[in-house]
Design a protein around this motif. Structure first.
Motif, PDB file in Angstrom:
ATOM      1  N   LEU A  14     -30.808  -6.198  -7.775  1.00 16.52           N
ATOM      2  CA  LEU A  14     -31.037  -5.102  -6.846  1.00 16.52           C
ATOM      3  C   LEU A  14     -30.537  -5.469  -5.450  1.00 16.52           C
ATOM      4  CD1 LEU A  14     -32.385  -2.288  -6.798  1.00 16.52           C
ATOM      5  CD2 LEU A  14     -34.460  -3.421  -6.020  1.00 16.52           C
ATOM      6  N   ASP A  15     -29.833  -4.567  -4.813  1.00 17.45           N
ATOM      7  CA  ASP A  15     -29.251  -4.717  -3.474  1.00 17.45           C
ATOM      8  C   ASP A  15     -28.073  -5.688  -3.434  1.00 17.45           C
ATOM      9  OD1 ASP A  15     -31.020  -2.835  -2.372  1.00 17.45           O
ATOM     10  OD2 ASP A  15     -32.543  -4.372  -2.049  1.00 17.45           O
ATOM     11  N   ASP A  40     -24.251   1.900  -6.717  1.00 17.34           N
ATOM     12  CA  ASP A  40     -25.465   1.980  -5.912  1.00 17.34           C
ATOM     13  C   ASP A  40     -26.319   0.750  -6.188  1.00 17.34           C
ATOM     14  OD1 ASP A  40     -27.756   2.578  -4.511  1.00 17.34           O
ATOM     15  OD2 ASP A  40     -28.012   4.582  -5.389  1.00 17.34           O
ATOM     16  N   TRP A  41     -26.223  -0.235  -5.293  1.00 18.63           N
ATOM     17  CA  TRP A  41     -26.971  -1.481  -5.457  1.00 18.63           C
ATOM     18  C   TRP A  41     -28.460  -1.300  -5.203  1.00 18.63           C
ATOM     19  CZ3 TRP A  41     -25.164  -5.365  -8.003  1.00 18.63           C
ATOM     20  CH2 TRP A  41     -23.801  -5.669  -7.979  1.00 18.63           C
ATOM     21  N   SER A  42     -28.842  -0.229  -4.533  1.00 18.41           N
ATOM     22  CA  SER A  42     -30.246  -0.052  -4.169  1.00 18.41           C
ATOM     23  C   SER A  42     -31.043   0.727  -5.212  1.00 18.41           C
ATOM     24  CB  SER A  42     -30.354   0.653  -2.810  1.00 18.41           C
ATOM     25  OG  SER A  42     -29.839   1.964  -2.907  1.00 18.41           O
ATOM     26  N   ARG A  43     -30.398   1.145  -6.287  1.00 17.17           N
ATOM     27  CA  ARG A  43     -31.076   1.940  -7.307  1.00 17.17           C
ATOM     28  C   ARG A  43     -30.733   1.383  -8.689  1.00 17.17           C
ATOM     29  NH1 ARG A  43     -29.418   6.556 -10.155  1.00 17.17           N
ATOM     30  NH2 ARG A  43     -31.175   7.804 -10.872  1.00 17.17           N
TER      31      ARG A  43
END
Length: 184
Positions: A14-15, A40-43
């Motif tokens: 994640l992130d 999308d690294w945040s999801r």
């Protein structure tokens, strides 16, 4: 196996892995290293994360070794049955998060959190800390058993990331080199 003879694919969690993270540092040092990028690294979203990993492995020009951290480890477990047979020669898996933690990260992660308990079709080394805030050592042991992975006890190492003091992580790089040597 020698790193120069492989496509080494880094699978962050994640992130993504920031500039001080050992994955980023290793990727910069290893000439055949490349990151499996996500839109999308945040999801955490199972389908796009798994598909991107499968695409990268399928497009490899040499044998592949996966180097995954945190949620990236779960992505490897999800993708393993979908990867082209015989391309992945091994996986170096570090600090897998528990299913509970994956579920708690966001509502979209429910399917991502259903990490498979099936043997991986390639050799794997799972490096786990006894003080990881995202998974107990017992949970890491259970993953290792289910996946048929060798378990390496990293002791009191937190989440084995930049925040836990593992920026360059030279001990990990030595362990990774030993893992490659075991692969032949």
């Amino acid at each position: 196996m020698r790193a120069a003879d492989l496509d080494i694919l880094f699978v962050p969690g994640l992130d993504g892995s920031g500039p001080d993270h050992w994955q980023t540092r290793w990727e910069e040092k290893l000439s055949t290293g490349a990151r499996v990028e996500q839109d999308d690294w945040s999801r955490l979203a199972l389908s796009p994360w798994r598909e991107r990993l499968v695409e990268r492995v399928a497009g490899a020009t040499r044998p592949v070794v996966l180097v995954a951290h945190s949620a990236g480890v779960a992505a490897v477990a999800h993708a393993a049955p979908h990867l082209p047979a015989g391309v992945v020669k091994g996986a170096f898996l570090v600090s897998p998060p528990s299913r509970r933690v994956l579920r708690d990260l966001n509502a979209c992660a429910a399917d991502f959190a259903d990490v498979p308990d099936i043997a991986l079709p390639f050799p794997a080394l799972l490096v786990a800390s006894r003080t990881d805030p995202y998974a107990s050592f017992a949970e890491a042991e259970a993953y290792a058993r289910a996946w048929g992975a060798e378990l390496a006890d990293a002791g009191d190492s937190g989440h084995i990331n930049a925040e836990s003091g593992h920026g360059p992580w030279p001990e990990g790089l030595m362990r990774f080199a030993g893992f490659l040597k075991q692969l032949g």
